[in-house]
Design an enzyme around this catalytic site. Structure first.
Site, PDB file in Angstrom:
ATOM      1  N   CYS A  22      22.229  -1.843   9.710  1.00 51.82           N
ATOM      2  CA  CYS A  22      23.835  -1.476   8.967  1.00 51.82           C
ATOM      3  C   CYS A  22      23.825  -1.776   7.402  1.00 51.82           C
ATOM      4  O   CYS A  22      23.343  -2.703   7.226  1.00 51.82           O
ATOM      5  CB  CYS A  22      24.969  -1.518   9.789  1.00 51.82           C
ATOM      6  SG  CYS A  22      24.799  -0.805  11.498  1.00 51.82           S
ATOM      7  N   GLY A  48      20.555   1.948   6.294  1.00 50.77           N
ATOM      8  CA  GLY A  48      20.602   2.839   7.255  1.00 50.77           C
ATOM      9  C   GLY A  48      20.755   4.169   6.762  1.00 50.77           C
ATOM     10  O   GLY A  48      21.287   4.419   5.767  1.00 50.77           O
ATOM     11  N   ASN A 122      27.598  -4.772  11.084  1.00 52.05           N
ATOM     12  CA  ASN A 122      26.197  -4.981  10.884  1.00 52.05           C
ATOM     13  C   ASN A 122      25.785  -6.231  11.785  1.00 52.05           C
ATOM     14  O   ASN A 122      26.403  -7.285  11.550  1.00 52.05           O
ATOM     15  CB  ASN A 122      25.825  -5.058   9.420  1.00 52.05           C
ATOM     16  CG  ASN A 122      24.469  -5.576   9.306  1.00 52.05           C
ATOM     17  OD1 ASN A 122      23.614  -4.955  10.057  1.00 52.05           O
ATOM     18  ND2 ASN A 122      24.282  -6.090   8.544  1.00 52.05           N
ATOM     19  N   GLY A 123      25.144  -5.875  12.775  1.00 53.62           N
ATOM     20  CA  GLY A 123      24.522  -6.988  13.642  1.00 53.62           C
ATOM     21  C   GLY A 123      24.318  -6.334  15.091  1.00 53.62           C
ATOM     22  O   GLY A 123      24.284  -4.999  15.340  1.00 53.62           O
ATOM     23  N   CYS A 256      18.376 -14.302   8.570  1.00 58.46           N
ATOM     24  CA  CYS A 256      17.222 -13.500   9.037  1.00 58.46           C
ATOM     25  C   CYS A 256      16.259 -13.466   8.019  1.00 58.46           C
ATOM     26  O   CYS A 256      16.445 -13.024   7.064  1.00 58.46           O
ATOM     27  CB  CYS A 256      17.669 -12.241   9.362  1.00 58.46           C
ATOM     28  SG  CYS A 256      16.189 -10.973   9.567  1.00 58.46           S
ATOM     29  N   TYR A 262      11.473  -7.611   3.991  1.00 57.71           N
ATOM     30  CA  TYR A 262      11.392  -6.311   4.003  1.00 57.71           C
ATOM     31  C   TYR A 262      12.762  -5.618   3.904  1.00 57.71           C
ATOM     32  O   TYR A 262      12.781  -4.528   3.029  1.00 57.71           O
ATOM     33  CB  TYR A 262      10.839  -5.868   5.339  1.00 57.71           C
ATOM     34  CG  TYR A 262      10.847  -4.472   5.679  1.00 57.71           C
ATOM     35  CD1 TYR A 262      10.032  -3.696   4.810  1.00 57.71           C
ATOM     36  CD2 TYR A 262      11.626  -3.842   6.388  1.00 57.71           C
ATOM     37  CE1 TYR A 262      10.077  -2.091   5.018  1.00 57.71           C
ATOM     38  CE2 TYR A 262      11.657  -2.384   6.688  1.00 57.71           C
ATOM     39  CZ  TYR A 262      11.007  -1.596   6.039  1.00 57.71           C
ATOM     40  OH  TYR A 262      10.803  -0.346   6.107  1.00 57.71           O
ATOM     41  N   CYS A 402      13.451  -8.252  18.247  1.00 55.73           N
ATOM     42  CA  CYS A 402      14.648  -8.926  17.686  1.00 55.73           C
ATOM     43  C   CYS A 402      15.990  -8.394  18.541  1.00 55.73           C
ATOM     44  O   CYS A 402      16.007  -7.196  18.854  1.00 55.73           O
ATOM     45  CB  CYS A 402      14.992  -8.431  16.252  1.00 55.73           C
ATOM     46  SG  CYS A 402      16.485  -9.146  15.365  1.00 55.73           S
ATOM     47  N   CYS A 453      16.236 -17.512  10.825  1.00 54.91           N
ATOM     48  CA  CYS A 453      15.903 -17.043  12.006  1.00 54.91           C
ATOM     49  C   CYS A 453      14.644 -16.518  12.172  1.00 54.91           C
ATOM     50  O   CYS A 453      14.175 -15.740  11.104  1.00 54.91           O
ATOM     51  CB  CYS A 453      16.754 -15.924  12.683  1.00 54.91           C
ATOM     52  SG  CYS A 453      16.348 -15.422  14.321  1.00 54.91           S
ATOM     53  N   CYS A 456      11.281 -13.206  15.738  1.00 52.79           N
ATOM     54  CA  CYS A 456      10.503 -12.245  15.879  1.00 52.79           C
ATOM     55  C   CYS A 456       9.042 -12.613  15.829  1.00 52.79           C
ATOM     56  O   CYS A 456       8.029 -11.915  16.332  1.00 52.79           O
ATOM     57  CB  CYS A 456      10.743 -11.034  15.039  1.00 52.79           C
ATOM     58  SG  CYS A 456      10.875 -11.451  13.233  1.00 52.79           S
TER      59      CYS A 456
END
Length: 478
Positions: A22, A48, A122-123, A256, A262, A402, A453, A456
């Site tokens: 999002c 999004g 968002n999350g 993140c 990316y 993730c 974090c 991944c």
């Protein structure tokens, strides 16, 4: 010429990338609030592409307009006219497969003891399923499969002398990643979870105050960046100005790192650093870790461009445009009955033979998820005449899904989880393959490596969930 249209069928364009869930944009005290939010969402479209929505208020009434599709398709001039008021919040969404429906479009609205509210999120909440079951047993009726509605129900049922107190109590129940925008009749509220997984920035546009997922959305309307909303902070914008509340217990900061690799737009400033500069630093570090004798460096556009430029600068190899991207591809396309080799990739990317023919090529991408697209790209480059193809990736092998707001495949679908680098190289058909190390990636961010974090890549989920069998973003399933 035969007509194949009767036999052609639409198929999904699988670009084999992670997808952020999002993008958020909100504004307080602007005569054309909804129009400004529309522009902000335009700048955040990369976060999004499934649905878009705006909620606005004139202080008494709420109006919400949302639909499936891109921002430009959802909002016409007439539709924006139905969103009066000096304050508004907006949302763009990308969903997991199977949940493409209007019920999950945001913002979502409800009524609490302190009046109506619109929520955009968002999350992803890792304990949302358990909370949903508890709420349903207590009589709650859900209209969507989104975990955002879990937050709305918790908010409505929490005690507090003010909406902010209600919100703080509600959010103590949830775990995971959440960046929120809330619209009430007299305020716009922004929230980041205590770990700060996802970004949120506070800005100023003349006498108006703005909240946005990325600074690129502020640049579009020439708004001034004030500061980042801090992890665990609730920011309330109303007639008093900006009020900050930090009601949550401090937690380990877990930004993140894939936002840098990316997700974020390269022109955004994220957590104090320009995203493009970080991506170039990733490329510099990648060239130091995995140098190669070659003739030129190319990128898999667009996300590989920054790292490719950095690799070129560090290695001294020239950078050129070896792959050309078609930017006008939707989520599906019609494949002809008589299949074209690598059709799915060639719709988006086409090799530039003049650049590649007879060359030893280093091709830079940001990540490899399943490997299917990377394999086709290598074959395309070879078919265009390249003598050697050396693949370099500006992040470590992705080995884990993730659970914090990113659409990722299951672990068994991640090629980095089940194959060694040498095996992946053979599968891709590359002459060599090099992944950036975890240490190198974190170093290139220029920030404290302990503030990110990277689950991944490592499987180190610092914010736990209740079941090892948790389905990826399960609440997004219909």
């Amino acid at each position: 010429m035969s007509d194949m249209s009767a036999e052609a069928t639409p198929i999904e364009l699988d670009d084999d990338k992670f997808h952020d869930e999002c993008g958020l944009f909100g504004i307080w005290n602007h005569a054309e609030a909804a129009n400004v939010v529309y522009l902000g969402l335009y700048a955040l479209q990369h976060r999004g592409q499934e649905s878009a929505g705006i909620a606005s208020t004139d202080g008494e009434h709420f109006q919400v307009e949302k639909a499936m599709g891109w921002v430009a398709d959802v909002f016409s001039r007439d539709r924006l006219k139905r969103l009066p008021g000096h304050r508004a919040v907006g949302h763009v969404r990308y969903s997991t497969a199977g949940s493409s429906n209007l019920r999950n479009a945001q913002p979502i609205t409800g009524t609490t003891a302190h009046g109506p509210v619109a929520v955009a999120h968002n999350g992803n909440l890792v304990n949302a399923e358990a909370l949903r079951e508890e709420l349903e047993k207590d009589g709650a009726v859900f209209q969507s499969s989104s975990d955002t509605e879990v937050i709305l129900h918790l908010l409505a049922r929490s005690e507090g002398a003010t909406l902010v107190e209600q919100l703080a109590r509600a959010l103590t129940r949830v775990r995971g990643a959440y960046t929120l925008l809330l619209l009430t009749t007299d305020s716009v509220i922004g929230v980041r979870d205590p770990s700060g997984f996802r970004p949120l920035t506070l800005g100023r546009l003349d006498d108006a105050l703005v909240l946005a997922s990325e600074t690129c959305a502020l640049d579009l309307m020439e708004a001034k960046v004030e500061r980042d909303v801090e992890p665990g902070e609730i920011v309330v914008i109303d007639e008093r100005g900006v009020t900050s509340v930090k009601p949550f217990r401090p937690a380990e900061r877990l930004q993140c790192v894939f936002e840098y690799v990316y997700f974020a737009r390269p022109d955004s400033v994220l957590w104090g650093r320009n995203v493009h500069a970080v991506r170039k630093a990733l490329g510099h570090q990648l060239a130091r870790e995995y140098p190669v004798a070659a003739d030129l460096v190319i990128a898999v556009p667009d996300s590989g461009v920054g790292a490719a430029l950095g690799f070129s600068e560090e290695s001294g190899l020239p950078y050129d445009v070896g792959l050309v991207r078609n930017h006008y591809v939707g989520r599906t396309f019609i494949e002809p009955q008589q299949g074209i080799r690598h059709f799915g990739v060639k719709v988006k990317l086409n090799p530039n033979r003049e650049v590649l023919d007879g060359k030893r090529v280093v091709v830079i991408d940001d990540s490899i998820v399943r490997g299917t697209t990377s394999r086709k790209i290598v074959k395309m480059i070879r078919a265009a005449g390249a003598r050697e193809v050396h693949v370099r990736i500006s992040s470590p092998p992705i080995q884990w899904p993730c659970y914090y707001g990113i659409d990722t495949p299951t672990r068994r679908e991640l090629i980095g989880a089940s194959h060694k680098v040498e095996e992946i190289q053979r599968y891709l058909g590359a002459d060599s393959l090099g992944y950036l190390s975890l240490e190198g990636m974190l170093k290139a961010t220029g920030s404290d490596p302990h503030h990110f974090c990277h689950a991944c890549f490592t499987g180190q989920y610092q914010v736990g969930f209740e079941s090892e069998e948790l389905a990826q973003l399960k609440l997004f399933e219909p």
